[in-house]
Design an enzyme around this catalytic site. Structure first.
Site, PDB file in Angstrom:
ATOM      1  N   GLU A  88       3.092   8.422 -10.950  1.00 40.99           N
ATOM      2  CA  GLU A  88       3.896   8.752  -9.780  1.00 40.99           C
ATOM      3  C   GLU A  88       5.156   7.886  -9.771  1.00 40.99           C
ATOM      4  O   GLU A  88       5.836   7.790  -8.767  1.00 40.99           O
ATOM      5  CB  GLU A  88       3.094   8.568  -8.503  1.00 40.99           C
ATOM      6  CG  GLU A  88       2.478   7.192  -8.325  1.00 40.99           C
ATOM      7  CD  GLU A  88       1.979   6.967  -6.917  1.00 40.99           C
ATOM      8  OE1 GLU A  88       2.831   6.703  -6.058  1.00 40.99           O
ATOM      9  OE2 GLU A  88       0.768   7.055  -6.692  1.00 40.99           O
ATOM     10  N   CYS A 120      -1.867   8.765  -6.567  1.00 38.38           N
ATOM     11  CA  CYS A 120      -2.795   8.042  -7.460  1.00 38.38           C
ATOM     12  C   CYS A 120      -3.815   8.958  -8.120  1.00 38.38           C
ATOM     13  O   CYS A 120      -4.591   8.507  -8.964  1.00 38.38           O
ATOM     14  CB  CYS A 120      -3.528   6.955  -6.685  1.00 38.38           C
ATOM     15  SG  CYS A 120      -2.420   5.712  -6.050  1.00 38.38           S
ATOM     16  N   THR A 163       0.209  -5.625  -1.655  1.00 39.57           N
ATOM     17  CA  THR A 163      -0.631  -4.644  -2.364  1.00 39.57           C
ATOM     18  C   THR A 163       0.151  -3.967  -3.491  1.00 39.57           C
ATOM     19  O   THR A 163      -0.167  -2.854  -3.880  1.00 39.57           O
ATOM     20  CB  THR A 163      -1.226  -3.594  -1.391  1.00 39.57           C
ATOM     21  OG1 THR A 163      -0.166  -2.820  -0.815  1.00 39.57           O
ATOM     22  CG2 THR A 163      -2.024  -4.241  -0.289  1.00 39.57           C
ATOM     23  N   SER A 213      -3.141   5.339   6.314  1.00 40.55           N
ATOM     24  CA  SER A 213      -3.543   5.617   4.926  1.00 40.55           C
ATOM     25  C   SER A 213      -4.977   5.164   4.675  1.00 40.55           C
ATOM     26  O   SER A 213      -5.731   5.808   3.939  1.00 40.55           O
ATOM     27  CB  SER A 213      -2.572   4.979   3.919  1.00 40.55           C
ATOM     28  OG  SER A 213      -2.765   3.577   3.818  1.00 40.55           O
ATOM     29  N   HIS A 246     -11.135   4.055  -6.403  1.00 43.53           N
ATOM     30  CA  HIS A 246      -9.696   3.776  -6.444  1.00 43.53           C
ATOM     31  C   HIS A 246      -9.475   2.479  -5.638  1.00 43.53           C
ATOM     32  O   HIS A 246      -9.997   2.349  -4.524  1.00 43.53           O
ATOM     33  CB  HIS A 246      -8.933   4.948  -5.829  1.00 43.53           C
ATOM     34  CG  HIS A 246      -7.492   4.649  -5.565  1.00 43.53           C
ATOM     35  ND1 HIS A 246      -6.631   4.293  -6.567  1.00 43.53           N
ATOM     36  CD2 HIS A 246      -6.764   4.624  -4.411  1.00 43.53           C
ATOM     37  CE1 HIS A 246      -5.433   4.071  -6.051  1.00 43.53           C
ATOM     38  NE2 HIS A 246      -5.489   4.261  -4.750  1.00 43.53           N
ATOM     39  N   LYS A 255     -14.378  -1.339   1.999  1.00 39.24           N
ATOM     40  CA  LYS A 255     -14.369  -0.450   3.167  1.00 39.24           C
ATOM     41  C   LYS A 255     -14.907   0.930   2.779  1.00 39.24           C
ATOM     42  O   LYS A 255     -15.629   1.571   3.538  1.00 39.24           O
ATOM     43  CB  LYS A 255     -12.939  -0.276   3.688  1.00 39.24           C
ATOM     44  CG  LYS A 255     -12.343  -1.463   4.416  1.00 39.24           C
ATOM     45  CD  LYS A 255     -10.895  -1.112   4.781  1.00 39.24           C
ATOM     46  CE  LYS A 255     -10.130  -2.272   5.365  1.00 39.24           C
ATOM     47  NZ  LYS A 255     -10.490  -2.583   6.745  1.00 39.24           N
ATOM     48  N   ASN A 292      -2.429  -3.078  -7.238  1.00 37.98           N
ATOM     49  CA  ASN A 292      -2.558  -1.624  -7.307  1.00 37.98           C
ATOM     50  C   ASN A 292      -1.809  -1.100  -8.529  1.00 37.98           C
ATOM     51  O   ASN A 292      -0.638  -1.440  -8.734  1.00 37.98           O
ATOM     52  CB  ASN A 292      -1.991  -0.983  -6.024  1.00 37.98           C
ATOM     53  CG  ASN A 292      -2.451   0.468  -5.854  1.00 37.98           C
ATOM     54  OD1 ASN A 292      -3.069   1.050  -6.748  1.00 37.98           O
ATOM     55  ND2 ASN A 292      -2.144   1.052  -4.711  1.00 37.98           N
ATOM     56  N   SER A 325      -2.896   9.788  -2.361  1.00 37.77           N
ATOM     57  CA  SER A 325      -2.311  10.033  -1.049  1.00 37.77           C
ATOM     58  C   SER A 325      -1.683  11.409  -1.002  1.00 37.77           C
ATOM     59  O   SER A 325      -1.281  11.971  -2.013  1.00 37.77           O
ATOM     60  CB  SER A 325      -1.240   8.973  -0.755  1.00 37.77           C
ATOM     61  OG  SER A 325      -1.871   7.772  -0.380  1.00 37.77           O
TER      62      SER A 325
HETATM   63  P1  HMG Z   1      -1.540  -5.413   7.580  1.00 34.22           P
HETATM   64  O1  HMG Z   1      -1.449  -4.593   8.803  1.00 34.22           O
HETATM   65  O2  HMG Z   1      -0.465  -6.436   7.394  1.00 34.22           O
HETATM   66  O3  HMG Z   1      -2.906  -6.205   7.521  1.00 34.22           O
HETATM   67  O4  HMG Z   1      -1.560  -4.507   6.277  1.00 34.22           O
HETATM   68  P2  HMG Z   1      -4.101  -6.257   8.586  1.00 34.22           P
HETATM   69  O5  HMG Z   1      -3.629  -6.900   9.832  1.00 34.22           O
HETATM   70  O6  HMG Z   1      -4.770  -4.916   8.693  1.00 34.22           O
HETATM   71  O7  HMG Z   1      -5.044  -7.302   7.832  1.00 34.22           O
HETATM   72  C1  HMG Z   1      -5.634  -6.939   6.612  1.00 34.22           C
HETATM   73  C2  HMG Z   1      -7.019  -7.557   6.565  1.00 34.22           C
HETATM   74  O8  HMG Z   1      -6.878  -8.978   6.527  1.00 34.22           O
HETATM   75  C3  HMG Z   1      -7.853  -7.257   7.821  1.00 34.22           C
HETATM   76  O9  HMG Z   1      -9.200  -7.092   7.408  1.00 34.22           O
HETATM   77  C4  HMG Z   1      -7.714  -8.525   8.651  1.00 34.22           C
HETATM   78  O10 HMG Z   1      -8.801  -8.754   9.524  1.00 34.22           O
HETATM   79  C5  HMG Z   1      -7.692  -9.562   7.537  1.00 34.22           C
HETATM   80  P3  HMG Z   1      -9.983  -5.734   7.796  1.00 34.22           P
HETATM   81  O11 HMG Z   1     -10.011  -5.679   9.269  1.00 34.22           O
HETATM   82  O12 HMG Z   1      -9.178  -4.609   7.204  1.00 34.22           O
HETATM   83  O13 HMG Z   1     -11.315  -5.889   7.156  1.00 34.22           O
HETATM   84  N1  HMG Z   1      -7.026 -10.832   7.942  1.00 34.22           N
HETATM   85  C6  HMG Z   1      -7.491 -12.036   7.585  1.00 34.22           C
HETATM   86  N2  HMG Z   1      -8.565 -12.401   6.863  1.00 34.22           N
HETATM   87  C7  HMG Z   1      -8.751 -13.755   6.660  1.00 34.22           C
HETATM   88  N3  HMG Z   1      -7.934 -14.695   7.160  1.00 34.22           N
HETATM   89  C8  HMG Z   1      -6.837 -14.357   7.887  1.00 34.22           C
HETATM   90  C9  HMG Z   1      -6.588 -12.979   8.129  1.00 34.22           C
HETATM   91  N4  HMG Z   1      -5.619 -12.303   8.780  1.00 34.22           N
HETATM   92  C10 HMG Z   1      -5.901 -10.984   8.655  1.00 34.22           C
HETATM   93  N5  HMG Z   1      -6.017 -15.313   8.347  1.00 34.22           N
HETATM   94  C11 HMG Z   1      -2.353  -2.732   4.869  1.00 34.22           C
HETATM   95  C12 HMG Z   1      -2.716  -4.028   5.590  1.00 34.22           C
HETATM   96  C13 HMG Z   1      -3.482  -2.387   3.889  1.00 34.22           C
HETATM   97  C14 HMG Z   1      -2.221  -1.617   5.922  1.00 34.22           C
HETATM   98  C15 HMG Z   1      -1.004  -2.922   4.104  1.00 34.22           C
HETATM   99  O14 HMG Z   1      -1.146  -3.924   3.134  1.00 34.22           O
HETATM  100  C16 HMG Z   1      -0.489  -1.647   3.462  1.00 34.22           C
HETATM  101  O15 HMG Z   1       0.159  -0.832   4.111  1.00 34.22           O
HETATM  102  N6  HMG Z   1      -0.750  -1.436   2.119  1.00 34.22           N
HETATM  103  C17 HMG Z   1      -0.296  -0.243   1.400  1.00 34.22           C
HETATM  104  C18 HMG Z   1      -1.113   0.981   1.753  1.00 34.22           C
HETATM  105  C19 HMG Z   1      -2.485   1.001   1.127  1.00 34.22           C
HETATM  106  O16 HMG Z   1      -2.775   0.294   0.181  1.00 34.22           O
HETATM  107  N7  HMG Z   1      -3.352   1.888   1.648  1.00 34.22           N
HETATM  108  C20 HMG Z   1      -4.687   2.032   1.123  1.00 34.22           C
HETATM  109  C21 HMG Z   1      -5.239   3.454   1.300  1.00 34.22           C
HETATM  110  S1  HMG Z   1      -4.109   4.700   0.699  1.00 34.22           S
HETATM  111  C22 HMG Z   1      -4.310   4.652  -1.032  1.00 34.22           C
HETATM  112  O17 HMG Z   1      -5.213   4.066  -1.532  1.00 34.22           O
HETATM  113  C23 HMG Z   1      -3.298   5.390  -1.843  1.00 34.22           C
HETATM  114  C24 HMG Z   1      -2.282   4.513  -2.575  1.00 34.22           C
HETATM  115  O18 HMG Z   1      -2.896   3.853  -3.662  1.00 34.22           O
HETATM  116  C25 HMG Z   1      -1.090   5.367  -3.029  1.00 34.22           C
HETATM  117  C26 HMG Z   1      -1.315   6.604  -3.862  1.00 34.22           C
HETATM  118  O19 HMG Z   1      -2.290   7.342  -3.719  1.00 34.22           O
HETATM  119  O20 HMG Z   1      -0.378   6.927  -4.629  1.00 34.22           O
HETATM  120  C27 HMG Z   1      -1.716   3.419  -1.670  1.00 34.22           C
END
Ligand code: HMG
Length: 425
Positions: A88, A120, A163, A213, A246, A255, A292, A325
């Site tokens: 991609e 992906c 990520t 996502s 993935h 998760k 990733n 996605s």
């Molecule tokens: P965010 O909002 O900054 O993070 O972004 P958060 O507030 O959700 O925190 C993440 C985790 O850290 C949470 O754990 C917090 O509790 C924990 P969870 O509740 O999820 O279990 N946390 C802590 N832990 C320990 N000590 C601390 C602390 N503070 C917080 N001090 C997000 C997170 C993944 C949304 C962001 O990184 C993002 O947007 N990433 C990109 C999107 C992504 O990877 N999505 C995954 C699903 S989609 C997919 O897989 C397709 C893809 O590969 C693309 C394709 O298909 O081409 C992306």
């Protein structure tokens, strides 16, 4: 190779990876962004992320993974009849990355050569096509090369930044595979038109609705796994010993497995936690090191699993979950082949993750800010800051053609030790 017979199995015969030469430690990123490092290392489960330099792109990474596949797997390139690249990270609206890989590797002119795109899921689309090409008899004893190659980029300072990652996975798909016999025609699929993650043509960085996502991914786990399990029950399939997912970031696989365990299979929290540690965590060591890699992510998890555990998995059944996605997902399964452990050792799957160079934060930002600033006006002697055993993107010539330096044959040293196993996220 002989003609296919009805008793033949088809699947993944060999795997090889490629990773950029440099990486950023997530502790350094957290410190620069003023975020507690535990958020990245424990909250997301990431240790390092691979950062592609100026001379690395999906063509060079994909070519390196495929040439390692041939060298380590003892594969004769004249056996290849199908070259598909799932990606991609487009470099051209028309010319496929697969054509560059085919040319740089000197593969036979009789090959079917093309790219596949669906976020992906593109690598899985290419793999499914390869399996069906072989199973149909059209391959006439030849094998397929499937390459997954991507660079994951989000805006600097955005929630997606920790990520990111980059890398490639090459798969040889054959009859009587030496690693994983796949169950053709037995898959569970799920699709829905959503804007969870997208990469507009005008941008190099992905846009993402991060938390949405995650929920799309979880819905897709339930949909694809549920469809697969209904059919599996009807067929009387034996239990899965491991599942590779993935892995956009390590915690996402946890998760996903928890959602499957609790929402689809009725397990309680403690049983879900124990199953993750036993059946999923062993596949996550490479993702924690690289980040990733989009299309290659599931297959990097499979490589990590075979690297760590093939010796206890021969004959066992392994589940695979692919997510793209947009979105589409597929759950499918395979059986680890007899002799896979010895062959996985010969493949030295973790070797590309060694001897990488740690970037400091300023160097990382400088690379990211220069993204898209591609060297123009290249000549045969243009300088490239990569070792000579790496394929390199040299630049763009006066006719706007991309120019690559082909790798000189690697001496392929044998590995010592292995990448550390990560603790459950
Ligand atoms: P965010 O909002 O900054 O993070 O972004 P958060 O507030 O959700 O925190 C993440 C985790 O850290 C949470 O754990 C917090 O509790 C924990 P969870 O509740 O999820 O279990 N946390 C802590 N832990 C320990 N000590 C601390 C602390 N503070 C917080 N001090 C997000 C997170 C993944 C949304 C962001 O990184 C993002 O947007 N990433 C990109 C999107 C992504 O990877 N999505 C995954 C699903 S989609 C997919 O897989 C397709 C893809 O590969 C693309 C394709 O298909 O081409 C992306």
């Amino acid at each position: 190779m002989t003609e296919r017979t009805s008793s033949s199995t088809v699947g993944i015969d060999a795997i090889a990876l490629a990773a950029p030469r440099t990486y950023l430690d997530l502790v350094d990123l957290a410190s620069a962004r003023g975020v507690p490092s535990d958020k990245y290392t424990k909250g997301l489960g990431a240790i390092r992320m691979a950062i592609a330099g100026r001379h690395e792109d999906p063509v060079s990474l994909g070519t390196d993974a495929a040439s390692r596949l041939f060298a380590r797997g003892g594969i004769d390139p004249s056996r290849i009849g199908y070259v598909a690249v799932g990606t991609e990270t487009g470099i051209d609206h028309s010319k496929p990355i697969a054509s560059y890989v085919h040319g740089l590797l000197g593969l036979p002119p009789s090959c079917r050569v093309f790219d596949t795109k669906h976020a992906c899921f593109g690598g899985t689309a290419a793999l499914m096509g390869a399996l069906e090409w072989i199973a149909s008899g059209a391959a006439r004893g030849r094998s397929a090369l499937v390459v997954c190659a991507d660079i994951a980029r989000y805006a600097l300072g955005s929630p997606g930044e920790p990520t990111q990652g980059a890398g490639a996975v090459a798969l040889l798909v054959s009859e009587r595979p030496r690693l994983l016999e796949l169950e053709i025609g037995h898959t569970g699929t799920f699709a829905r038109d959503v804007h969870d993650f997208w990469r507009p043509l005008s941008r190099r960085d992905a846009l993402v609705d991060g938390h949405f996502s995650v929920s799309c991914y979880l819905d897709a786990v339930a949909g694809a796994f549920g469809a697969w399990r209904d059919e599996d029950v009807r067929r009387g399939g034996d239990p899965l010993a491991r599942t590779a997912y993935h892995v956009p970031y390590v915690k996402m696989a946890k998760k996903a497995d928890r959602h499957r365990a609790i929402a689809c299979e009725g397990l309680d929290e403690a049983a879900a936690e124990a199953r993750f540690a036993r059946e999923v965590a062993p596949s996550l060591a490479f993702a924690a090191e690289v980040g990733n890699v989009y299309t290659g992510s599931l297959y990097m998890a499979l490589a990590a699993l075979l690297h760590a555990e093939a010796h206890v998995l021969e004959g066992a059944r392994v589940g695979l979950f692919s997510y793209g996605s947009g979105c589409v997902a597929e759950f499918f399964a395979g059986r680890v082949a007899a002799g896979a452990a010895g062959f996985a050792r010969e493949l030295a799957l973790d070797e590309p993750l060694r001897d990488r160079v740690r970037l400091d934060f300023d160097a990382y930002e400088a690379i990211r800010r220069a993204d898209g600033d591609e060297p123009a006006g290249v000549t045969a002697g243009s300088a490239v800051d990569l070792p000579s055993d790496r394929c390199a993107f040299v630049g763009i010539d006066a006719a706007e053609r991309r120019v690559y330096r082909r790798a000189s044959p690697a001496s392929a040293p044998r590995p010592e030790g292995s990448v550390a196993r990560i603790a459950a996220a």
